[in-house]
Scaffold this motif. Structure first.
Motif, PDB file in Angstrom:
ATOM      1  N   ILE A 143       0.833  -0.740  -0.639  1.00  0.00           N
ATOM      2  CA  ILE A 143      -0.042  -0.064  -0.305  1.00  0.00           C
ATOM      3  C   ILE A 143       0.787   1.424  -0.095  1.00  0.00           C
ATOM      4  CG2 ILE A 143      -1.505   1.755   1.356  1.00  0.00           C
ATOM      5  CD1 ILE A 143      -2.233  -1.344   2.314  1.00  0.00           C
ATOM      6  N   THR A 144       0.386   2.000  -0.746  1.00  0.00           N
ATOM      7  CA  THR A 144       1.009   3.250  -0.757  1.00  0.00           C
ATOM      8  C   THR A 144       0.449   4.185  -2.188  1.00  0.00           C
ATOM      9  OG1 THR A 144       3.828   4.470  -1.899  1.00  0.00           O
ATOM     10  CG2 THR A 144       2.048   2.830  -3.256  1.00  0.00           C
ATOM     11  N   ASP A 145       1.426   5.252  -2.268  1.00  0.00           N
ATOM     12  CA  ASP A 145       1.129   6.742  -2.386  1.00  0.00           C
ATOM     13  C   ASP A 145       1.441   7.009  -3.764  1.00  0.00           C
ATOM     14  OD1 ASP A 145       2.248   8.342  -2.230  1.00  0.00           O
ATOM     15  OD2 ASP A 145       2.213   8.712  -0.095  1.00  0.00           O
ATOM     16  N   GLU A 146       0.279   8.170  -4.416  1.00  0.00           N
ATOM     17  CA  GLU A 146       1.021   7.876  -6.413  1.00  0.00           C
ATOM     18  C   GLU A 146       2.366   9.078  -6.181  1.00  0.00           C
ATOM     19  OE1 GLU A 146      -3.783   9.631  -7.374  1.00  0.00           O
ATOM     20  OE2 GLU A 146      -2.329  11.235  -6.541  1.00  0.00           O
ATOM     21  N   ASN A 147       3.166   9.536  -4.989  1.00  0.00           N
ATOM     22  CA  ASN A 147       4.040  10.246  -4.995  1.00  0.00           C
ATOM     23  C   ASN A 147       4.831   9.283  -4.695  1.00  0.00           C
ATOM     24  OD1 ASN A 147       2.970  12.820  -5.431  1.00  0.00           O
ATOM     25  ND2 ASN A 147       3.168  13.588  -3.244  1.00  0.00           N
ATOM     26  N   VAL A 148       4.651   8.810  -4.251  1.00  0.00           N
ATOM     27  CA  VAL A 148       6.209   7.689  -3.682  1.00  0.00           C
ATOM     28  C   VAL A 148       5.791   6.730  -4.741  1.00  0.00           C
ATOM     29  CG1 VAL A 148       6.746   5.783  -1.644  1.00  0.00           C
ATOM     30  CG2 VAL A 148       5.921   8.268  -1.186  1.00  0.00           C
ATOM     31  N   ASP A 149       4.873   6.510  -5.226  1.00  0.00           N
ATOM     32  CA  ASP A 149       4.643   5.419  -6.363  1.00  0.00           C
ATOM     33  C   ASP A 149       5.794   5.565  -7.462  1.00  0.00           C
ATOM     34  OD1 ASP A 149       4.058   2.767  -6.916  1.00  0.00           O
ATOM     35  OD2 ASP A 149       2.897   3.763  -8.330  1.00  0.00           O
ATOM     36  N   LYS A 150       5.584   6.876  -8.160  1.00  0.00           N
ATOM     37  CA  LYS A 150       6.171   7.129  -9.148  1.00  0.00           C
ATOM     38  C   LYS A 150       7.603   6.851  -8.825  1.00  0.00           C
ATOM     39  CE  LYS A 150       6.406  11.439  -9.148  1.00  0.00           C
ATOM     40  NZ  LYS A 150       5.963  12.493  -8.810  1.00  0.00           N
TER      41      LYS A 150
END
Length: 339
Positions: free
Chosen positions: A37-44
């Motif tokens: 589980i992550t967020d859009e900024n970190v996933d990038k």
């Protein structure tokens, strides 16, 4: 590699601090299924690196970035994702992100199937030095920050200092507020180092020192009934500020920075904190581009402060400094605090 052991009996785990460890998350996560589980900024930046390191069946949920994600609505999304994946208690959940993702994922892990093991992989400075360690997990409520939560320790914390290279300067400063807090409450030498500005090239040492301070406090008081409250220096006012602005105007660290300065002013007025401490804190906050001015009126903060988790009947536990490097807990009547 630095390893810090958090000794909590059956809930013990290790904190691993090493540059490049994000590419080896799979070495610490061994399960048939892993939910990331992550967020859009970190996933990038890091999503693919972590996913490719994992074995077995792997799925990823990417959530919006920001404090608003730490909500009941997104918690439901996490539950649906985990249950659709048919996660079991022998599988693993990975929280890849800052404090919001760590708190939200940890709370979901604590409650889905009454507890699925999870790994903290913090990517922000604030999460690396503070929120990923200690097992406090939560979501926010319209009534206040972190009012719906649990104590649920991770199986491991994996910290990669290289993540700081991709942090926006504002969010580096956000994390520095918690570093300053640790100097204030437990380590005068760390605070003096921050006063001198001598942390360039030494962030791995700073992260390890903050984690070790938190470890020492959590081992004594895992469930926040006594000494662990000192970790909330500046937070009573900080959380009230965040809630007033609905988590939009200030980051968590910025709000805590304001709280640390103003609670120190109050401490000086009450004779608990020596004169000049607040000014030293203000100078360090300014050095690391953090705010100190309080722009919210007393009446606006009243309800949020009265719902603070450190409240007990008509009293509230307030954390003051009796000197730089040592925090004390004082019970004050709620009316006294508001005045």
């Amino acid at each position: 590699m630095r390893k810090i052991a958090v000794n909590l009996g059956k809930n013990s785990y290790d904190i691993h601090i090493e540059k490049g460890i994000l590419g080896r998350v799979g070495d610490y996560v061994r399960a048939k299924k892993t939910a990331v589980i992550t967020d859009e900024n970190v996933d990038k930046y890091y999503g693919e690196k972590v996913m490719s390191s994992l074995g077995g069946e792997v799925r990823k949920l990417v959530l919006p970035a920001g404090e608003e994600t730490k909500s009941f609505a997104h918690l439901q999304r996490v539950y649906d994702f985990l249950l659709d994946f048919k996660i079991t208690r022998s599988d693993r959940i990975v929280a890849l992100g800052g404090g919001v993702i760590g708190d939200l994922t940890g709370f979901a892990a604590a409650t889905v199937l009454r507890g699925v093991p999870y790994i903290q992989v913090p990517t922000s400075l604030l999460a690396q030095v503070d929120s990923s360690v200690g097992g406090k997990v939560a979501v926010n409520s319209p009534y206040g920050k972190n009012l719906i939560g649990a104590f649920y320790q991770p199986k491991a914390v994996l910290i990669d200092p290289d993540c700081l290279n991709t942090l926006d300067p504002r969010f580096f400063a956000d994390g520095m507020a918690e570093v300053i807090k640790y100097g204030c409450i437990r380590d005068a030498a760390l605070f003096e180092r921050l006063e001198r500005g001598g942390i360039d090239g030494g962030m791995e040492d700073v992260i390890a020192r903050c984690c070790d301070i938190k470890r020492s406090v959590v081992e004594v008081d895992e469930f926040d009934t006594g000494e662990r409250m000192i970790l909330n220096f500046g937070h009573t006012l900080g959380h009230a500020i965040e809630n007033y602005y609905q988590y939009k105007n200030y980051t968590h660290g910025e709000a805590v920075a304001i709280g640390m300065y103003h609670i120190s002013l109050i401490g000086e007025q009450k004779g608990v904190t020596p004169p000049g401490v607040a000014e030293r804190i203000k100078a360090v906050l300014e050095k690391y581009r953090l705010p100190h001015r309080l722009d919210v009126g007393k009446s606006a903060l009243k309800n949020a402060m009265l719902l603070d988790k450190k409240s007990e009947s008509d009293e509230i536990n307030i954390i003051f400094l009796d000197k730089i490097g040592n925090a004390v807990i004082k019970k004050l009547h709620k009316n006294e605090v508001l005045n």
